[in-house]
Design a protein around this motif. Sequence first.
Motif, mmCIF file in Angstrom:
data_model
loop_
_atom_site.group_PDB
_atom_site.id
_atom_site.type_symbol
_atom_site.label_atom_id
_atom_site.label_comp_id
_atom_site.label_asym_id
_atom_site.label_seq_id
_atom_site.Cartn_x
_atom_site.Cartn_y
_atom_site.Cartn_z
ATOM 1 N N GLY A 101 0.883 -1.246 -0.004
ATOM 2 C CA GLY A 101 -0.017 -0.046 0.124
ATOM 3 C C GLY A 101 0.837 1.295 -0.009
ATOM 4 N N GLY A 102 0.384 2.405 0.669
ATOM 5 C CA GLY A 102 1.078 3.497 1.159
ATOM 6 C C GLY A 102 1.584 3.604 2.532
ATOM 7 N N PRO A 103 2.065 4.940 2.971
ATOM 8 C CA PRO A 103 2.694 5.129 4.161
ATOM 9 C C PRO A 103 1.411 4.564 5.362
ATOM 10 N N GLN A 104 0.106 5.113 4.849
ATOM 11 C CA GLN A 104 -0.758 5.134 5.832
ATOM 12 C C GLN A 104 -1.015 3.786 6.343
ATOM 13 N N ILE A 105 -1.303 2.811 5.154
ATOM 14 C CA ILE A 105 -1.447 1.567 5.250
ATOM 15 C C ILE A 105 -0.376 0.636 6.130
ATOM 16 N N ARG A 106 1.011 1.207 5.743
ATOM 17 C CA ARG A 106 1.949 0.429 6.206
ATOM 18 C C ARG A 106 2.066 0.476 7.893
ATOM 19 N N ASN A 107 1.534 2.002 8.266
ATOM 20 C CA ASN A 107 1.773 2.383 9.630
ATOM 21 C C ASN A 107 0.569 1.529 10.587
ATOM 22 N N ILE A 108 -0.432 1.112 9.785
ATOM 23 C CA ILE A 108 -1.493 0.591 10.894
ATOM 24 C C ILE A 108 -1.469 -1.068 10.384
ATOM 25 N N GLY A 109 -1.140 -1.493 9.124
ATOM 26 C CA GLY A 109 -1.281 -2.935 8.768
ATOM 27 C C GLY A 109 -0.414 -3.616 9.292
ATOM 28 N N THR A 110 -0.762 -4.852 9.904
ATOM 29 C CA THR A 110 0.191 -5.835 10.448
ATOM 30 C C THR A 110 0.495 -6.821 9.587
ATOM 31 N N ILE A 111 1.637 -7.596 9.973
ATOM 32 C CA ILE A 111 2.058 -8.614 8.983
ATOM 33 C C ILE A 111 1.265 -9.983 9.455
ATOM 34 N N GLY A 112 0.798 -10.197 10.481
ATOM 35 C CA GLY A 112 -0.174 -11.380 10.896
ATOM 36 C C GLY A 112 -1.423 -10.982 10.171
ATOM 37 N N GLY A 113 -1.793 -9.968 9.912
ATOM 38 C CA GLY A 113 -3.239 -9.816 9.164
ATOM 39 C C GLY A 113 -2.945 -10.213 7.688
ATOM 40 N N ASN A 114 -1.562 -9.596 7.226
ATOM 41 C CA ASN A 114 -1.319 -9.936 5.858
ATOM 42 C C ASN A 114 -1.083 -11.431 5.551
ATOM 43 N N VAL A 115 -0.673 -12.228 6.539
ATOM 44 C CA VAL A 115 -0.452 -13.460 6.453
ATOM 45 C C VAL A 115 -2.022 -14.547 6.493
ATOM 46 N N CYS A 116 -2.662 -14.154 7.653
ATOM 47 C CA CYS A 116 -3.701 -14.675 7.856
ATOM 48 C C CYS A 116 -5.087 -14.536 7.166
ATOM 49 N N ASN A 117 -5.129 -13.211 6.354
ATOM 50 C CA ASN A 117 -5.951 -12.934 5.236
ATOM 51 C C ASN A 117 -5.937 -14.329 4.075
#
Length: 297
Positions: A101-117
Amino acid sequence: MYDIEKYYQAKDVEDAVRALEEDADAVVISGGSDVLIKIREGKLAGCSLVSIHGIPALEGVRMEADGTIVIGPATTFSHITYDSVIQKYIPALGWAVDQVGGPQIRNIGTIGGNVCNGVTSADSAALLFTLNAVLELTGPKGTREIPVAEFYTGPGRTLREHAEILTAIKITRENYRGFYGHYTKYGKRNAMEIATLGCAVHVKLSADNMRISEFRLGFGVAAPTPIRCFKTEETVKGMAVTDPELYEKIQEGAVSEVTPRSSWRASREFRLQLVRELSVRTAKEAIEKASGGEADA
């Protein structure tokens, strides 16, 4: 408007597991960059949320006594990119999640969510595949560990059970020491874009830097789930880095192992061309880093 039935902030992992066990329709939320969008779109309208945001045990990066790197699943992409342990030992992972994404997403998005999706386009997934990452899941029956390569069961589906929480992502020392990696993402835009294809490589060279000692090749959006090209990896193992056939074997082997589909983002044929191109580009980058000792030492 966000149609949310109820919201529960878990105090710790055990509390989150209990809350999920009591509500069969509850959804885990951490950063919320994906879950909130699904709610707003109506896909999860009326759901209950169990938040694991702010639980200290799920955040941060640390190295254990045996050299294992442990990443908390609630760690944001930005934190991972700039973490000193990541930068020193597995900077390719920091680079990969910095493509999200962009800076806003990277500042709130988590690696666990990225994997578990469970989505094949997750920028962290292919790179974690090439690091032989192990996922720790905690639920009502206790804790279990699953290799990331076995975690995905289909598009948007994983082995995580409803009342389980991803509590750690582990990368053992033997899976990063001496390896050098790179990740290449292709999208129609340079930012705020879901990958049309993602390619990850980790390579370890011989002591004289002349031969491939170990080669790992992973892809996202090249199959229904993220994948490793194990046959290709074995084919190029032991080859000289100057062998004119090396990159031909990488790209042709990769094409033979992937199963991309056509979608509105790209046709199957275009993705196959991307597999050929990105496998070579990414391998060259990783081998160049290994030859120069730039990173992932």
